[in-house]
Design a protein around this motif. Structure first.
Motif, PDB file in Angstrom:
ATOM      1  N   GLU A   1      11.546 -20.325   0.535  1.00 19.98           N
ATOM      2  CA  GLU A   1      12.844 -19.960   1.101  1.00 19.98           C
ATOM      3  C   GLU A   1      13.929 -19.856   0.033  1.00 19.98           C
ATOM      4  OE1 GLU A   1      14.063 -22.174   4.542  1.00 19.98           O
ATOM      5  OE2 GLU A   1      12.720 -20.958   5.774  1.00 19.98           O
ATOM      6  N   MET A   2      13.725 -20.495  -1.108  1.00 21.66           N
ATOM      7  CA  MET A   2      14.713 -20.426  -2.180  1.00 21.66           C
ATOM      8  C   MET A   2      14.450 -19.264  -3.133  1.00 21.66           C
ATOM      9  SD  MET A   2      15.393 -24.434  -3.133  1.00 21.66           S
ATOM     10  CE  MET A   2      16.167 -25.547  -1.948  1.00 21.66           C
ATOM     11  N   THR A   3      13.593 -18.345  -2.721  1.00 24.37           N
ATOM     12  CA  THR A   3      13.344 -17.146  -3.513  1.00 24.37           C
ATOM     13  C   THR A   3      13.529 -15.909  -2.644  1.00 24.37           C
ATOM     14  OG1 THR A   3      10.970 -17.133  -3.009  1.00 24.37           O
ATOM     15  CG2 THR A   3      11.661 -18.302  -4.994  1.00 24.37           C
ATOM     16  N   ILE A   4      13.678 -14.761  -3.298  1.00 22.74           N
ATOM     17  CA  ILE A   4      13.691 -13.483  -2.598  1.00 22.74           C
ATOM     18  C   ILE A   4      12.503 -12.663  -3.087  1.00 22.74           C
ATOM     19  CG2 ILE A   4      16.196 -13.456  -2.279  1.00 22.74           C
ATOM     20  CD1 ILE A   4      16.282 -11.405  -4.621  1.00 22.74           C
ATOM     21  N   GLU A   5      12.012 -11.786  -2.243  1.00 21.57           N
ATOM     22  CA  GLU A   5      10.932 -10.894  -2.631  1.00 21.57           C
ATOM     23  C   GLU A   5      11.541  -9.563  -3.061  1.00 21.57           C
ATOM     24  OE1 GLU A   5       6.364 -10.265  -1.195  1.00 21.57           O
ATOM     25  OE2 GLU A   5       7.900 -10.473   0.344  1.00 21.57           O
ATOM     26  N   LYS A   6      11.217  -9.155  -4.264  1.00 20.49           N
ATOM     27  CA  LYS A   6      11.815  -7.964  -4.865  1.00 20.49           C
ATOM     28  C   LYS A   6      10.706  -6.955  -5.171  1.00 20.49           C
ATOM     29  CE  LYS A   6      15.053  -6.786  -8.598  1.00 20.49           C
ATOM     30  NZ  LYS A   6      15.835  -7.382  -9.733  1.00 20.49           N
ATOM     31  N   MET A   7      10.911  -5.725  -4.724  1.00 19.12           N
ATOM     32  CA  MET A   7       9.869  -4.708  -4.843  1.00 19.12           C
ATOM     33  C   MET A   7      10.185  -3.694  -5.932  1.00 19.12           C
ATOM     34  SD  MET A   7       8.280  -2.280  -1.837  1.00 19.12           S
ATOM     35  CE  MET A   7       9.801  -1.363  -1.569  1.00 19.12           C
ATOM     36  N   ILE A   8       9.142  -3.231  -6.589  1.00 15.29           N
ATOM     37  CA  ILE A   8       9.236  -2.127  -7.535  1.00 15.29           C
ATOM     38  C   ILE A   8       8.273  -1.034  -7.089  1.00 15.29           C
ATOM     39  CG2 ILE A   8       7.545  -3.164  -9.109  1.00 15.29           C
ATOM     40  CD1 ILE A   8       9.149  -1.868 -11.428  1.00 15.29           C
ATOM     41  N   VAL A   9       8.722   0.209  -7.138  1.00 16.65           N
ATOM     42  CA  VAL A   9       7.910   1.352  -6.734  1.00 16.65           C
ATOM     43  C   VAL A   9       7.836   2.343  -7.897  1.00 16.65           C
ATOM     44  CG1 VAL A   9       7.589   3.215  -5.059  1.00 16.65           C
ATOM     45  CG2 VAL A   9       8.657   1.069  -4.337  1.00 16.65           C
ATOM     46  N   PHE A  10       6.617   2.626  -8.338  1.00 13.95           N
ATOM     47  CA  PHE A  10       6.398   3.611  -9.410  1.00 13.95           C
ATOM     48  C   PHE A  10       5.913   4.927  -8.802  1.00 13.95           C
ATOM     49  CE2 PHE A  10       6.260   0.020 -12.345  1.00 13.95           C
ATOM     50  CZ  PHE A  10       6.848   0.583 -13.485  1.00 13.95           C
ATOM     51  N   ARG A  11       6.549   5.991  -9.250  1.00 12.43           N
ATOM     52  CA  ARG A  11       6.078   7.313  -8.841  1.00 12.43           C
ATOM     53  C   ARG A  11       5.359   7.944 -10.027  1.00 12.43           C
ATOM     54  NH1 ARG A  11       9.819  12.242  -6.402  1.00 12.43           N
ATOM     55  NH2 ARG A  11       8.096  13.705  -5.954  1.00 12.43           N
ATOM     56  N   GLY A  12       4.112   8.360  -9.826  1.00  8.07           N
ATOM     57  CA  GLY A  12       3.325   8.896 -10.911  1.00  8.07           C
ATOM     58  C   GLY A  12       3.588  10.367 -11.148  1.00  8.07           C
TER      59      GLY A  12
ATOM     60  N   PRO B   1       0.821  -1.218   0.000  1.00 13.67           N
ATOM     61  CA  PRO B   1       0.000   0.000   0.000  1.00 13.67           C
ATOM     62  C   PRO B   1       0.855   1.268   0.000  1.00 13.67           C
ATOM     63  CG  PRO B   1      -0.775  -1.562   1.651  1.00 13.67           C
ATOM     64  CD  PRO B   1       0.534  -2.083   1.158  1.00 13.67           C
ATOM     65  N   MET B   2       0.458   2.209  -0.804  1.00 12.71           N
ATOM     66  CA  MET B   2       1.074   3.532  -0.828  1.00 12.71           C
ATOM     67  C   MET B   2      -0.006   4.575  -0.542  1.00 12.71           C
ATOM     68  SD  MET B   2       4.360   3.474  -1.376  1.00 12.71           S
ATOM     69  CE  MET B   2       5.133   1.890  -1.012  1.00 12.71           C
ATOM     70  N   GLY B   3       0.416   5.801  -0.310  1.00  9.23           N
ATOM     71  CA  GLY B   3      -0.532   6.864  -0.005  1.00  9.23           C
ATOM     72  C   GLY B   3      -0.986   6.893   1.433  1.00  9.23           C
ATOM     73  N   LEU B   4      -0.382   6.081   2.273  1.00 11.05           N
ATOM     74  CA  LEU B   4      -0.759   6.062   3.688  1.00 11.05           C
ATOM     75  C   LEU B   4      -0.153   7.237   4.444  1.00 11.05           C
ATOM     76  CD1 LEU B   4      -0.370   2.244   4.414  1.00 11.05           C
ATOM     77  CD2 LEU B   4      -2.420   3.499   3.728  1.00 11.05           C
ATOM     78  N   THR B   5       0.867   7.838   3.855  1.00 15.75           N
ATOM     79  CA  THR B   5       1.467   9.052   4.392  1.00 15.75           C
ATOM     80  C   THR B   5       1.639  10.022   3.232  1.00 15.75           C
ATOM     81  OG1 THR B   5       3.741   8.313   4.000  1.00 15.75           O
ATOM     82  CG2 THR B   5       2.755   7.746   6.136  1.00 15.75           C
ATOM     83  N   ALA B   6       1.848  11.284   3.567  1.00 19.68           N
ATOM     84  CA  ALA B   6       2.055  12.278   2.514  1.00 19.68           C
ATOM     85  C   ALA B   6       3.286  11.943   1.683  1.00 19.68           C
ATOM     86  CB  ALA B   6       2.194  13.667   3.144  1.00 19.68           C
ATOM     87  N   ALA B   7       4.328  11.439   2.339  1.00 19.77           N
ATOM     88  CA  ALA B   7       5.573  11.129   1.635  1.00 19.77           C
ATOM     89  C   ALA B   7       5.415   9.999   0.640  1.00 19.77           C
ATOM     90  CB  ALA B   7       6.672  10.782   2.649  1.00 19.77           C
ATOM     91  N   SER B   8       4.429   9.096   0.856  1.00 23.55           N
ATOM     92  CA  SER B   8       4.241   7.958  -0.058  1.00 23.55           C
ATOM     93  C   SER B   8       3.134   8.194  -1.071  1.00 23.55           C
ATOM     94  CB  SER B   8       3.932   6.691   0.746  1.00 23.55           C
ATOM     95  OG  SER B   8       2.666   6.805   1.394  1.00 23.55           O
ATOM     96  N   ASP B   9       2.595   9.380  -1.097  1.00 25.21           N
ATOM     97  CA  ASP B   9       1.481   9.666  -1.992  1.00 25.21           C
ATOM     98  C   ASP B   9       1.935   9.623  -3.457  1.00 25.21           C
ATOM     99  OD1 ASP B   9      -1.173  10.141  -2.298  1.00 25.21           O
ATOM    100  OD2 ASP B   9      -1.019  12.329  -2.168  1.00 25.21           O
ATOM    101  N   GLY B  10       1.029   9.222  -4.325  1.00 20.17           N
ATOM    102  CA  GLY B  10       1.313   9.234  -5.755  1.00 20.17           C
ATOM    103  C   GLY B  10       2.206   8.112  -6.233  1.00 20.17           C
ATOM    104  N   ARG B  11       2.239   7.038  -5.509  1.00 16.83           N
ATOM    105  CA  ARG B  11       3.108   5.917  -5.880  1.00 16.83           C
ATOM    106  C   ARG B  11       2.317   4.611  -5.922  1.00 16.83           C
ATOM    107  NH1 ARG B  11       6.009   9.679  -3.282  1.00 16.83           N
ATOM    108  NH2 ARG B  11       8.202  10.024  -3.887  1.00 16.83           N
ATOM    109  N   LEU B  12       2.795   3.670  -6.721  1.00 15.21           N
ATOM    110  CA  LEU B  12       2.298   2.298  -6.753  1.00 15.21           C
ATOM    111  C   LEU B  12       3.472   1.376  -6.468  1.00 15.21           C
ATOM    112  CD1 LEU B  12       0.088   2.320  -9.979  1.00 15.21           C
ATOM    113  CD2 LEU B  12      -0.728   2.247  -7.608  1.00 15.21           C
ATOM    114  N   ALA B  13       3.251   0.321  -5.688  1.00 22.16           N
ATOM    115  CA  ALA B  13       4.346  -0.602  -5.360  1.00 22.16           C
ATOM    116  C   ALA B  13       3.820  -2.027  -5.276  1.00 22.16           C
ATOM    117  CB  ALA B  13       5.001  -0.201  -4.044  1.00 22.16           C
ATOM    118  N   TRP B  14       4.610  -2.949  -5.758  1.00 19.48           N
ATOM    119  CA  TRP B  14       4.303  -4.364  -5.588  1.00 19.48           C
ATOM    120  C   TRP B  14       5.600  -5.160  -5.617  1.00 19.48           C
ATOM    121  CZ3 TRP B  14       2.964  -1.685 -10.063  1.00 19.48           C
ATOM    122  CH2 TRP B  14       3.618  -2.075 -11.245  1.00 19.48           C
ATOM    123  N   THR B  15       5.483  -6.421  -5.242  1.00 15.07           N
ATOM    124  CA  THR B  15       6.651  -7.287  -5.213  1.00 15.07           C
ATOM    125  C   THR B  15       6.476  -8.455  -6.156  1.00 15.07           C
ATOM    126  OG1 THR B  15       5.839  -8.685  -3.403  1.00 15.07           O
ATOM    127  CG2 THR B  15       7.086  -6.714  -2.785  1.00 15.07           C
TER     128      THR B  15
END
Length: 458
Positions: free
Chosen positions: A447-458, A107-121
């Protein structure tokens, strides 16, 4: 070459190549190159197709694979056939997990600093997997350590137990036959010093170990910084049997859990705490069941208990039982070597709590029965060791079942079933010195994988 023998008659049945550091270093280099070159990574449908074909090949060779398990590992043929079926099912579970590995939206947009972004892993393969395995399930353990790596796209190098390498090398060959290029899955048989050097190499991203606690914990201290690991060791599995228990159900189940593969299973029934009102009957009926088991060469269809993996293990088990006998334990059946490779299925009644066999994993055909008056005292004794894995309770009282579940130290508690029950999709984890991390096909894939995140700023 490393010779392999049948553990019953010690006849040579095959051999595998041995590998020095130069060979292992080259294997690591090939695996590491694949892990680092994303253009070489296999797509999910390619990995699934390879594993589907491997299943087909194993079904075609079921009888051969089962005989090989019995011949090199001493597991009775009837149980070896079950192991092959489980191994095939384990690969099918890996195929299913290919489609289940997914990330999540953050989730993004929960704070002002994270507003306008999309993120997933998303999930990516962790890198080179090195696996070191045990002898007691020479095909299925290899499947549990290797097939998840193939499923998630990790190059894997596996070292089987020196006593039982044939099934491992054949499974790796089957993967190659199914279309997996050799550098993606490699089997090696190096000496101990080279194995330790392999495990501690910084090119290793994930280390999978199944075997003794002393070796596993020692190797963990030698891992390179950043290497993750999963360790599966043994236990001294406890069972509580209360006065309401159905002994017609409990006795054959405990006998199966205690004497399956001659007790050479990390969650074998070893300590049975039975209420004093039933302990005598339970112990005698268990001894009758144990005495009826046929001991012999595992490759014979009528064998129910095979040999121990090495003659020195027969000597060790005999010493532990002799010590318990000298300390006051009643030997209700067994208590003797049948040959230099076999030991009679043994039931001990009320050995001292300080006896070696009461405090350490016997990994042999011996079950200890103790009488109790207070269930809290029995649970306290069950919890008194530094190991904790699977446990069981036999009862027809729901409250008693839940009480034991809440109070006994274990990662899993079986109700009206033995401690060695397992399905390959459930979590399987040793606690305390019994292990680290969680086994089971879905959990190993994770356990044999890692979770990798991408964050888009609109």
């Amino acid at each position: 070459m490393h010779e392999v023998v049948n553990p019953f008659d010690l006849s040579v049945i095959g051999s595998v190549p041995t590998h020095d550091w130069a060979a292992v270093d080259a294997a690591l280099a090939r695996a590491h190159r694949l892990a680092r070159d994303r253009s070489q990574w296999k797509k999910p449908h390619q990995r699934a197709a390879i594993l589907h074909r491997a299943c087909e090949i194993m079904r075609e060779r079921r009888d051969h694979l089962a005989f090989q398990i019995a011949n090199e590992g001493g597991k009775p043929l009837i149980d070896a056939r079950v192991e092959v079926d489980r191994a095939i099912n384990g690969i099918e579970l890996c195929i299913h997990e290919i489609g289940s590995l997914r990330g999540t939206e953050i989730p993004m947009g929960l704070t002002a600093a994270s507003d306008g972004r999309l993120a997933w892993t998303t999930r990516e393969p962790i890198g080179v997997v090195v696996a070191v395995s045990a002898f007691n399930h020479p095909l299925n353990l290899i499947v549990h350590q290797v097939a998840p790596a193939v499923a998630v796209g990790c190059p894997v190098i596996v070292k089987p137990a020196a006593d039982t390498p044939l099934s491992c090398f054949e499974f790796i060959s089957i993967l190659h036959e199914a279309g997996l290029e050799p550098d993606w899955a490699q089997a090696v048989q190096p000496p101990r010093d080279v194995s330790e050097r392999m495990v501690s190499d910084p090119r290793v991203a994930f280390f999978s170990f199944i075997g003794s606690a002393g070796v596993g914990w020692s190797l963990r201290t030698k891992l390179a910084p950043g290497t993750r690991c999963a360790l599966e060791h043994g236990g001294v599995a406890p069972v509580i049997v209360d006065p309401s228990a159905n002994l017609d159900l409990a006795v054959p189940s405990i006998a199966k859990g205690g004497f399956y593969h001659s007790g050479q299973v990390c969650v074998s029934v070893q300590r049975v705490f039975a209420h004093v009102s039933i302990v005598g009957e339970l112990a005698e009926r268990l001894a009758t069941a144990a005495s009826a088991l046929k001991v012999g060469n595992a490759i014979h269809a009528d064998t129910e208990c095979g040999p121990l993996i090495r003659p020195k293990e027969v000597e060790r088990v005999g010493k532990w039982i002799d010590e318990a006998r000298a300390g006051g334990a009643q030997i209700l059946c067994g208590g003797e070597k049948l040959s230099h490779t076999t030991y009679a299925p043994t039931v001990l009644l009320n050995p001292s709590v300080d006896a070696t066999i009461s405090r350490n994993e016997v990994f042999g055909p011996a079950v200890c029965v103790y009488g109790y008056e207070d269930v809290d005292a029995a649970i306290a004794q069950a919890n008194s060791l530094d190991v904790a894995f699977q446990a069981a309770v036999f009862t027809n009282d729901l409250a008693a079942a839940l009480y034991t579940y809440r109070n006994i130290d274990a990662s899993a508690v079986m109700v009206n079933d033995h401690t060695a029950f397992r399905t390959d999709w459930m979590p399987f984890a040793g606690l305390r010195t019994s292990g680290h991390g969680v086994g089971g096909i879905p959990y190993t894939c994770h356990e044999m994988t890692i979770e990798k995140m991408i964050v888009f700023r609109g």
